[in-house]
Design a protein around this motif. Structure first.
Motif, PDB file in Angstrom:
ATOM      1  N   MET A   1       0.693  -0.995   0.073  1.00 46.52           N
ATOM      2  CA  MET A   1      -0.111   0.023   0.142  1.00 46.52           C
ATOM      3  C   MET A   1       1.005   1.193   0.747  1.00 46.52           C
ATOM      4  O   MET A   1       1.647   1.512   0.888  1.00 46.52           O
ATOM      5  N   THR A   2       0.274   2.166  -1.341  1.00 50.90           N
ATOM      6  CA  THR A   2       1.757   3.346  -0.717  1.00 50.90           C
ATOM      7  C   THR A   2       0.914   4.460  -0.027  1.00 50.90           C
ATOM      8  O   THR A   2      -0.729   4.599  -0.254  1.00 50.90           O
ATOM      9  N   GLN A   3       0.459   5.361   0.673  1.00 53.92           N
ATOM     10  CA  GLN A   3       0.831   6.150   0.806  1.00 53.92           C
ATOM     11  C   GLN A   3       1.427   7.799   1.357  1.00 53.92           C
ATOM     12  O   GLN A   3       2.767   7.658   1.574  1.00 53.92           O
ATOM     13  N   TYR A   4       0.048   8.946   1.061  1.00 55.24           N
ATOM     14  CA  TYR A   4       1.379  10.048   0.825  1.00 55.24           C
ATOM     15  C   TYR A   4       0.912  10.638   1.220  1.00 55.24           C
ATOM     16  O   TYR A   4      -0.690  11.320   2.200  1.00 55.24           O
ATOM     17  N   ILE A   5       1.994  11.513   2.496  1.00 56.51           N
ATOM     18  CA  ILE A   5       1.846  12.853   3.511  1.00 56.51           C
ATOM     19  C   ILE A   5       2.328  14.093   3.218  1.00 56.51           C
ATOM     20  O   ILE A   5       3.339  13.736   2.684  1.00 56.51           O
ATOM     21  N   GLU A   6       2.080  15.004   3.283  1.00 54.14           N
ATOM     22  CA  GLU A   6       2.732  15.898   2.549  1.00 54.14           C
ATOM     23  C   GLU A   6       1.809  16.939   4.603  1.00 54.14           C
ATOM     24  O   GLU A   6       0.301  16.949   4.881  1.00 54.14           O
ATOM     25  N   GLU A   7       2.700  17.305   4.886  1.00 53.69           N
ATOM     26  CA  GLU A   7       2.692  17.861   6.461  1.00 53.69           C
ATOM     27  C   GLU A   7       3.926  19.034   6.457  1.00 53.69           C
ATOM     28  O   GLU A   7       4.627  19.137   6.297  1.00 53.69           O
ATOM     29  N   GLU A   8       3.057  19.767   7.480  1.00 56.28           N
ATOM     30  CA  GLU A   8       3.819  20.709   7.871  1.00 56.28           C
ATOM     31  C   GLU A   8       4.147  20.852   9.312  1.00 56.28           C
ATOM     32  O   GLU A   8       3.522  20.397  10.411  1.00 56.28           O
ATOM     33  N   ILE A   9       5.672  20.314   9.530  1.00 53.27           N
ATOM     34  CA  ILE A   9       6.447  20.033  10.922  1.00 53.27           C
ATOM     35  C   ILE A   9       7.464  21.113  11.589  1.00 53.27           C
ATOM     36  O   ILE A   9       7.351  21.967  10.703  1.00 53.27           O
ATOM     37  N   THR A  10       7.531  20.907  12.682  1.00 51.13           N
ATOM     38  CA  THR A  10       7.946  21.838  13.386  1.00 51.13           C
ATOM     39  C   THR A  10       9.456  20.847  14.092  1.00 51.13           C
ATOM     40  O   THR A  10       9.365  19.901  14.239  1.00 51.13           O
ATOM     41  N   VAL A  11      10.728  21.229  13.957  1.00 49.00           N
ATOM     42  CA  VAL A  11      12.064  20.871  14.051  1.00 49.00           C
ATOM     43  C   VAL A  11      12.956  21.595  14.842  1.00 49.00           C
ATOM     44  O   VAL A  11      13.007  22.540  14.756  1.00 49.00           O
ATOM     45  N   THR A  12      13.532  20.761  14.883  1.00 48.15           N
ATOM     46  CA  THR A  12      14.620  21.734  16.718  1.00 48.15           C
ATOM     47  C   THR A  12      16.097  21.192  15.786  1.00 48.15           C
ATOM     48  O   THR A  12      16.241  20.003  15.613  1.00 48.15           O
ATOM     49  N   ILE A  13      16.619  22.401  15.204  1.00 52.99           N
ATOM     50  CA  ILE A  13      18.043  22.442  14.113  1.00 52.99           C
ATOM     51  C   ILE A  13      18.970  22.097  15.517  1.00 52.99           C
ATOM     52  O   ILE A  13      19.178  23.937  16.398  1.00 52.99           O
ATOM     53  N   ASP A  14      20.496  21.466  15.423  1.00 60.86           N
ATOM     54  CA  ASP A  14      21.647  21.866  16.285  1.00 60.86           C
ATOM     55  C   ASP A  14      22.208  22.854  15.247  1.00 60.86           C
ATOM     56  O   ASP A  14      22.627  22.440  14.214  1.00 60.86           O
ATOM     57  N   VAL A  15      22.744  24.462  16.431  1.00 60.68           N
ATOM     58  CA  VAL A  15      23.553  24.965  15.089  1.00 60.68           C
ATOM     59  C   VAL A  15      24.525  25.529  15.737  1.00 60.68           C
ATOM     60  O   VAL A  15      24.659  25.634  17.072  1.00 60.68           O
ATOM     61  N   GLY A  16      25.822  24.324  16.439  1.00 61.71           N
ATOM     62  CA  GLY A  16      26.757  24.526  17.428  1.00 61.71           C
ATOM     63  C   GLY A  16      26.784  24.568  18.609  1.00 61.71           C
ATOM     64  O   GLY A  16      25.668  22.891  18.521  1.00 61.71           O
ATOM     65  N   ASP A  17      26.795  24.586  19.193  1.00 56.55           N
ATOM     66  CA  ASP A  17      26.441  24.937  20.911  1.00 56.55           C
ATOM     67  C   ASP A  17      25.054  25.263  21.205  1.00 56.55           C
ATOM     68  O   ASP A  17      24.449  25.232  21.980  1.00 56.55           O
ATOM     69  N   GLU A  18      24.075  25.319  20.308  1.00 54.01           N
ATOM     70  CA  GLU A  18      22.987  26.311  19.645  1.00 54.01           C
ATOM     71  C   GLU A  18      22.097  25.271  19.191  1.00 54.01           C
ATOM     72  O   GLU A  18      22.430  24.709  18.346  1.00 54.01           O
ATOM     73  N   GLU A  19      20.893  25.947  19.686  1.00 60.85           N
ATOM     74  CA  GLU A  19      19.691  24.845  18.886  1.00 60.85           C
ATOM     75  C   GLU A  19      17.868  26.480  18.704  1.00 60.85           C
ATOM     76  O   GLU A  19      18.172  26.947  19.529  1.00 60.85           O
ATOM     77  N   VAL A  20      18.007  26.549  17.369  1.00 62.24           N
ATOM     78  CA  VAL A  20      16.912  26.318  17.076  1.00 62.24           C
ATOM     79  C   VAL A  20      15.282  25.899  16.267  1.00 62.24           C
ATOM     80  O   VAL A  20      16.216  25.210  15.846  1.00 62.24           O
ATOM     81  N   THR A  21      14.698  26.143  16.654  1.00 65.21           N
ATOM     82  CA  THR A  21      12.846  25.510  16.081  1.00 65.21           C
ATOM     83  C   THR A  21      13.030  26.554  15.055  1.00 65.21           C
ATOM     84  O   THR A  21      12.310  27.149  15.151  1.00 65.21           O
ATOM     85  N   LEU A  22      12.352  25.818  14.452  1.00 67.48           N
ATOM     86  CA  LEU A  22      11.897  25.947  12.752  1.00 67.48           C
ATOM     87  C   LEU A  22      10.210  25.401  12.616  1.00 67.48           C
ATOM     88  O   LEU A  22      10.196  24.337  12.663  1.00 67.48           O
ATOM     89  N   GLN A  23       9.211  26.319  12.683  1.00 66.11           N
ATOM     90  CA  GLN A  23       8.018  25.996  12.363  1.00 66.11           C
ATOM     91  C   GLN A  23       7.602  26.133  10.994  1.00 66.11           C
ATOM     92  O   GLN A  23       7.624  26.859  10.393  1.00 66.11           O
ATOM     93  N   GLU A  24       6.656  25.071  10.330  1.00 63.13           N
ATOM     94  CA  GLU A  24       5.785  25.392   9.263  1.00 63.13           C
ATOM     95  C   GLU A  24       6.635  25.095   8.594  1.00 63.13           C
ATOM     96  O   GLU A  24       6.662  25.585   7.513  1.00 63.13           O
ATOM     97  N   ILE A  25       7.768  23.437   9.056  1.00 55.20           N
ATOM     98  CA  ILE A  25       8.752  23.178   7.265  1.00 55.20           C
ATOM     99  C   ILE A  25       7.906  22.547   7.084  1.00 55.20           C
ATOM    100  O   ILE A  25       7.409  20.658   6.867  1.00 55.20           O
ATOM    101  N   PRO A  26       7.822  22.129   5.715  1.00 56.17           N
ATOM    102  CA  PRO A  26       6.872  21.580   4.146  1.00 56.17           C
ATOM    103  C   PRO A  26       7.681  20.093   4.374  1.00 56.17           C
ATOM    104  O   PRO A  26       8.655  20.598   3.840  1.00 56.17           O
ATOM    105  N   ILE A  27       7.224  18.940   3.969  1.00 59.87           N
ATOM    106  CA  ILE A  27       7.257  18.448   3.687  1.00 59.87           C
ATOM    107  C   ILE A  27       6.778  17.476   2.775  1.00 59.87           C
ATOM    108  O   ILE A  27       5.014  17.820   3.221  1.00 59.87           O
TER     109      ILE A  27
END
Length: 101
Positions: free
Chosen positions: A1-27
């Motif tokens: 079965m094939t399923q297609y998922i299109e969403e906007e997600i929130t991710v946390t990115i490591d930038v050196g010693d810091e973390e940033v949260t990006l919202q509404e990343i389309p996948i």
């Protein structure tokens, strides 16, 4: 079965010693799964794509660092930084989609 998922997600990115949260990343993800049978276990193949470019992602990360008053690394615009951010987003997108397997 094939399923297609299109969403906007929130991710946390490591930038050196810091973390940033990006919202509404389309996948967009394609999930191919098979049901378990008497002689085979179920399987699930996931393919994730992101419509944002490396440049888009780097810009978003840079803007979020500035908004939080965090230092912006001097090499943030390098090709490898964009690739690393993209890898982190795809990894988190894959984890998000795996719930549907």
């Amino acid at each position: 079965m094939t399923q297609y998922i299109e969403e906007e997600i929130t991710v946390t990115i490591d930038v050196g010693d810091e973390e940033v949260t990006l919202q509404e990343i389309p996948i967009f993800a394609t999930v191919d799964s098979t049901e378990a049978t008497y002689w085979e276990t179920s399987s699930c193949e996931i393919e994730v794509s992101i419509s944002l470019t490396r440049k888009d992602i780097v810009t978003m990360v840079q803007e979020e660092l500035i908004a939080q008053g965090l230092p912006v690394p001097s090499d943030i615009r390098s090709w490898s930084s964009g690739g690393e951010f993209l890898r982190q987003i795809k990894e988190q997108a894959r984890e998000y989609v795996e719930v549907n397997c």
